[in-house]
Every structure is written in C-alpha cells, then in structure tokens.
Design a protein around this motif. Structure first.
Motif, PDB file in Angstrom:
ATOM      1  N   VAL A  90       0.868  -1.174   0.000  1.00 41.23           N
ATOM      2  CA  VAL A  90       0.000   0.000   0.000  1.00 41.23           C
ATOM      3  C   VAL A  90       0.901   1.219   0.000  1.00 41.23           C
ATOM      4  O   VAL A  90       1.678   1.429   0.943  1.00 41.23           O
ATOM      5  N   LEU A  91       0.834   2.010  -1.069  1.00 39.89           N
ATOM      6  CA  LEU A  91       1.705   3.170  -1.247  1.00 39.89           C
ATOM      7  C   LEU A  91       0.958   4.443  -0.871  1.00 39.89           C
ATOM      8  O   LEU A  91      -0.118   4.710  -1.400  1.00 39.89           O
ATOM      9  N   PHE A 110       7.280   6.353  -8.031  1.00 39.90           N
ATOM     10  CA  PHE A 110       6.941   5.321  -7.058  1.00 39.90           C
ATOM     11  C   PHE A 110       5.662   4.596  -7.463  1.00 39.90           C
ATOM     12  O   PHE A 110       5.572   3.367  -7.371  1.00 39.90           O
ATOM     13  N   GLU A 111       4.672   5.354  -7.917  1.00 43.16           N
ATOM     14  CA  GLU A 111       3.430   4.714  -8.355  1.00 43.16           C
ATOM     15  C   GLU A 111       3.697   3.760  -9.516  1.00 43.16           C
ATOM     16  O   GLU A 111       3.171   2.636  -9.551  1.00 43.16           O
ATOM     17  N   LEU A 124      -2.740   5.118  -2.347  1.00 43.74           N
ATOM     18  CA  LEU A 124      -3.520   6.130  -1.634  1.00 43.74           C
ATOM     19  C   LEU A 124      -2.947   7.496  -1.989  1.00 43.74           C
ATOM     20  O   LEU A 124      -1.826   7.819  -1.593  1.00 43.74           O
ATOM     21  N   ARG A 125      -3.702   8.277  -2.754  1.00 43.02           N
ATOM     22  CA  ARG A 125      -3.262   9.629  -3.108  1.00 43.02           C
ATOM     23  C   ARG A 125      -3.879  10.606  -2.113  1.00 43.02           C
ATOM     24  O   ARG A 125      -5.062  10.929  -2.191  1.00 43.02           O
ATOM     25  N   SER A 126      -3.051  11.076  -1.196  1.00 43.04           N
ATOM     26  CA  SER A 126      -3.541  11.979  -0.158  1.00 43.04           C
ATOM     27  C   SER A 126      -3.525  13.418  -0.636  1.00 43.04           C
ATOM     28  O   SER A 126      -2.583  13.857  -1.307  1.00 43.04           O
ATOM     29  N   GLY A 127      -4.582  14.145  -0.284  1.00 42.14           N
ATOM     30  CA  GLY A 127      -4.541  15.591  -0.406  1.00 42.14           C
ATOM     31  C   GLY A 127      -3.686  16.164   0.712  1.00 42.14           C
ATOM     32  O   GLY A 127      -3.011  15.434   1.443  1.00 42.14           O
ATOM     33  N   GLY A 128      -3.701  17.486   0.857  1.00 41.86           N
ATOM     34  CA  GLY A 128      -2.942  18.106   1.931  1.00 41.86           C
ATOM     35  C   GLY A 128      -3.400  17.601   3.288  1.00 41.86           C
ATOM     36  O   GLY A 128      -4.591  17.374   3.522  1.00 41.86           O
ATOM     37  N   LEU A 129      -2.452  17.396   4.203  1.00 36.90           N
ATOM     38  CA  LEU A 129      -2.755  16.865   5.521  1.00 36.90           C
ATOM     39  C   LEU A 129      -3.067  17.989   6.509  1.00 36.90           C
ATOM     40  O   LEU A 129      -2.382  19.021   6.534  1.00 36.90           O
ATOM     41  N   ALA A 130      -4.067  17.757   7.337  1.00 34.45           N
ATOM     42  CA  ALA A 130      -4.400  18.727   8.384  1.00 34.45           C
ATOM     43  C   ALA A 130      -3.194  18.997   9.276  1.00 34.45           C
ATOM     44  O   ALA A 130      -3.012  20.122   9.779  1.00 34.45           O
ATOM     45  N   SER A 131      -2.364  18.003   9.469  1.00 37.40           N
ATOM     46  CA  SER A 131      -1.193  18.150  10.331  1.00 37.40           C
ATOM     47  C   SER A 131      -0.149  19.116   9.783  1.00 37.40           C
ATOM     48  O   SER A 131       0.785  19.490  10.493  1.00 37.40           O
ATOM     49  N   GLY A 175      -9.920  -7.036  -1.981  1.00 37.36           N
ATOM     50  CA  GLY A 175     -10.772  -6.265  -2.874  1.00 37.36           C
ATOM     51  C   GLY A 175     -10.245  -4.910  -3.274  1.00 37.36           C
ATOM     52  O   GLY A 175     -10.969  -4.138  -3.919  1.00 37.36           O
ATOM     53  N   HIS A 176      -8.994  -4.604  -2.908  1.00 37.01           N
ATOM     54  CA  HIS A 176      -8.445  -3.291  -3.250  1.00 37.01           C
ATOM     55  C   HIS A 176      -7.278  -3.363  -4.226  1.00 37.01           C
ATOM     56  O   HIS A 176      -6.645  -2.337  -4.508  1.00 37.01           O
ATOM     57  N   ASP A 177      -6.984  -4.526  -4.745  1.00 32.57           N
ATOM     58  CA  ASP A 177      -5.825  -4.686  -5.621  1.00 32.57           C
ATOM     59  C   ASP A 177      -5.962  -3.826  -6.870  1.00 32.57           C
ATOM     60  O   ASP A 177      -6.997  -3.847  -7.559  1.00 32.57           O
ATOM     61  N   GLY A 178      -4.927  -3.063  -7.167  1.00 28.19           N
ATOM     62  CA  GLY A 178      -4.893  -2.224  -8.354  1.00 28.19           C
ATOM     63  C   GLY A 178      -5.649  -0.921  -8.235  1.00 28.19           C
ATOM     64  O   GLY A 178      -5.647  -0.126  -9.180  1.00 28.19           O
ATOM     65  N   ALA A 179      -6.270  -0.671  -7.089  1.00 25.09           N
ATOM     66  CA  ALA A 179      -7.080   0.537  -6.930  1.00 25.09           C
ATOM     67  C   ALA A 179      -6.209   1.737  -6.577  1.00 25.09           C
ATOM     68  O   ALA A 179      -5.157   1.609  -5.941  1.00 25.09           O
ATOM     69  N   THR A 180      -6.675   2.909  -6.983  1.00 25.56           N
ATOM     70  CA  THR A 180      -6.081   4.180  -6.568  1.00 25.56           C
ATOM     71  C   THR A 180      -7.178   5.006  -5.921  1.00 25.56           C
ATOM     72  O   THR A 180      -8.200   5.288  -6.547  1.00 25.56           O
TER      73      THR A 180
END
Length: 273
Positions: A90-91, A110-111, A124-131, A175-180
């Motif tokens: 999981v990237l 990396f992707e 997992l493409r994250s937006g900006g983090l609250a932290s 069930g998440h293989d290959g998903a973005t």
C-alpha cells in the motif's frame, strides 16, 4: 505481520496504533526509531528507504508493506519486498500525481514502480494533511500568530488519522488490488478558517497574518527543494477544480464521514498551547 514505513510520522504513527488495535502484528520502520518510540508489542527496526538493503531485517515474515514516497530507488525497495514474500503493498502517494504529474514526478515514479512490481498493490493519493498546520505550532504558542499565503483559498485538507484508517482497511481487507484512492477532508477550508479553528480549540484569539507569495516561498525554501516549494505554492494558491473537490473515497471506505479540520485541531490542541 505488517511493516509500516515512516512509522514515527503523522500518518505512520496513527497507522501503527490502528493496526495494533485491530489485532495485527506490526513492525515499525523509520530512520531513527527505538522500542521507546512505539507502543508495547510493536517491533521497531531502524532502516532508511534511501538504502533499500537496510529494509531486509524489517521485511522478514511480512505479509504486507505500507510504503512512503522516500528515497530514489523504488524498484530496489519493491524487489526487496518481493524477495521477502510480501503479499501486498500500500503506497502513500500524493493527489498531485493525478493533478500535476510533472510537478510530482518523484511520487509518480513510485506509483509506476509499484504498478510494475508484480505485487498486489493499492495507491492512496492523499490531499494536503491537516497536520501541516503544525508548522504554526511555535508561533501560535509564543505569539498567538498564524501566518500563511492565500488566506482565502480553500482546500479539503484530510486528517492524517483518516488516511491511517483507510490504510488500515486496505492493508487488512481484500478487494483493493490495483485501486487508486484519493483521500480528502469533508469540506474545503481556507488558511484563515483553519487558524480560527485552532483559536476555537485553544479558547484564545489567534491572529492570522497573510503572507505574500514571496514571503511564503522564502520560508519554505529553508526546508524544501525549490521545485517542491514552487509546486506547493501552486497548489495552495491556484488549485485545480480537482484539488478543491471533496472526494468520496474516505467516507466510502470507512463507512463514516471524513473528519473536519476542527476535529483535528481539538485533538491536537496541546501542540499549540
């Protein structure tokens, strides 16, 4: 056993805790880490993603790997993972790979490496983090001031605990293989409103100061490469419609709404006292 890289970071630390709560066996990896840095029962292994060979002790017996974008040899990292028998990767990547691929070429590499590794994977493409608001911690503590550019440009910052919760689900479920998946918060918020949320959590006024683009760039350049600073300012100042949109993946994968910035501020108020 699940290996978590970046285990002392805002997402990684929350992920280690969530996996332990779910009953998983966890190996926590960071460049500088010891048993005192992790919850009881978690194995801590010091390793550097910039040196893939250093990961070998951490990967022994692993069924899954949570991977950060770090270092310059994603292929080497993934070869080590495959040789160790890792069954899933999981990237944690960036939303910018989809919206600004030229700017986020490092994460895009990396992707691509994960997709070509032959291992089951999820991105997992994250937006900006609250932290990211922790950059205000010292000036808020000392002066009750928060400074940022583009005071009224809104983006849906995501709580790192929500990113960790999604990662927990994806690492443990089929069930998440290959998903973005693109991970965002529940609403776009502006820097001015985020400062106000911190003030509300403190119960004290916090003065917001709008920086010029040049002032913000000079500040970022102290700890970011110039290209990264430019890319960050582009997202903050002139976001695309996709970058401002609230995505459905967090609530769909967690079965609950994404946490608002105010909840993150309340939970982390001690950093600003």
């Amino acid at each position: 056993m699940i290996v978590v890289t970046g285990a002392t970071g805002n997402v990684g630390g929350a992920l280690v805790a969530a996996l332990i709560q779910a009953g998983e066996t966890v190996t926590a990896v960071a460049r500088h880490i010891g048993e005192e840095d992790v919850p009881p029962g978690v194995r801590a292994v010091a390793a550097d993603l910039a040196e893939p060979q250093s990961l070998a002790p951490a990967l022994e017996g692993a069924k899954a790997l949570f991977l950060l974008v770090a270092g310059e040899d994603p292929v080497g990292i993934l070869r080590r993972a495959a040789a160790a028998g890792v069954g899933k990767v999981v990237l944690l990547s960036s939303q910018g790979v989809g919206t600004r691929p030229a700017t986020y070429a490092h994460a895009a590499r990396f992707e691509a490496a994960v997709a070509e590794s032959g291992l089951p994977f999820t991105v997992l493409r994250s937006g900006g983090l609250a932290s990211n608001a922790l950059a205000w911690a010292e000036p808020v503590r000392r002066y009750r001031i928060a400074a940022a550019p583009f005071a009224d440009v809104a983006l849906p910052f995501v709580d790192p605990d929500d990113v960790a919760a999604v990662a927990t689900a994806v690492l443990r479920e089929d069930g998440h293989d290959g998903a973005t998946y693109t991970l965002t918060g529940p609403e776009p918020t502006t820097p001015r409103r985020r400062a106000a949320a911190i003030a509300a959590a403190l119960g004290e006024p916090v003065t917001f100061v709008e920086q010029s683009r040049e002032e913000a760039h000079a500040q970022m350049a102290r700890f970011m490469p110039p290209a990264v600073a430019e890319g960050t300012l582009a997202v903050l100042g002139t976001p695309t419609p996709e970058e401002q949109a609230v995505g459905p993946d967090v609530p769909r994968l967690l079965g609950r709404p994404a946490a608002p910035f105010s909840a993150w501020a309340a939970r982390n108020v001690a950093a600003f006292r």
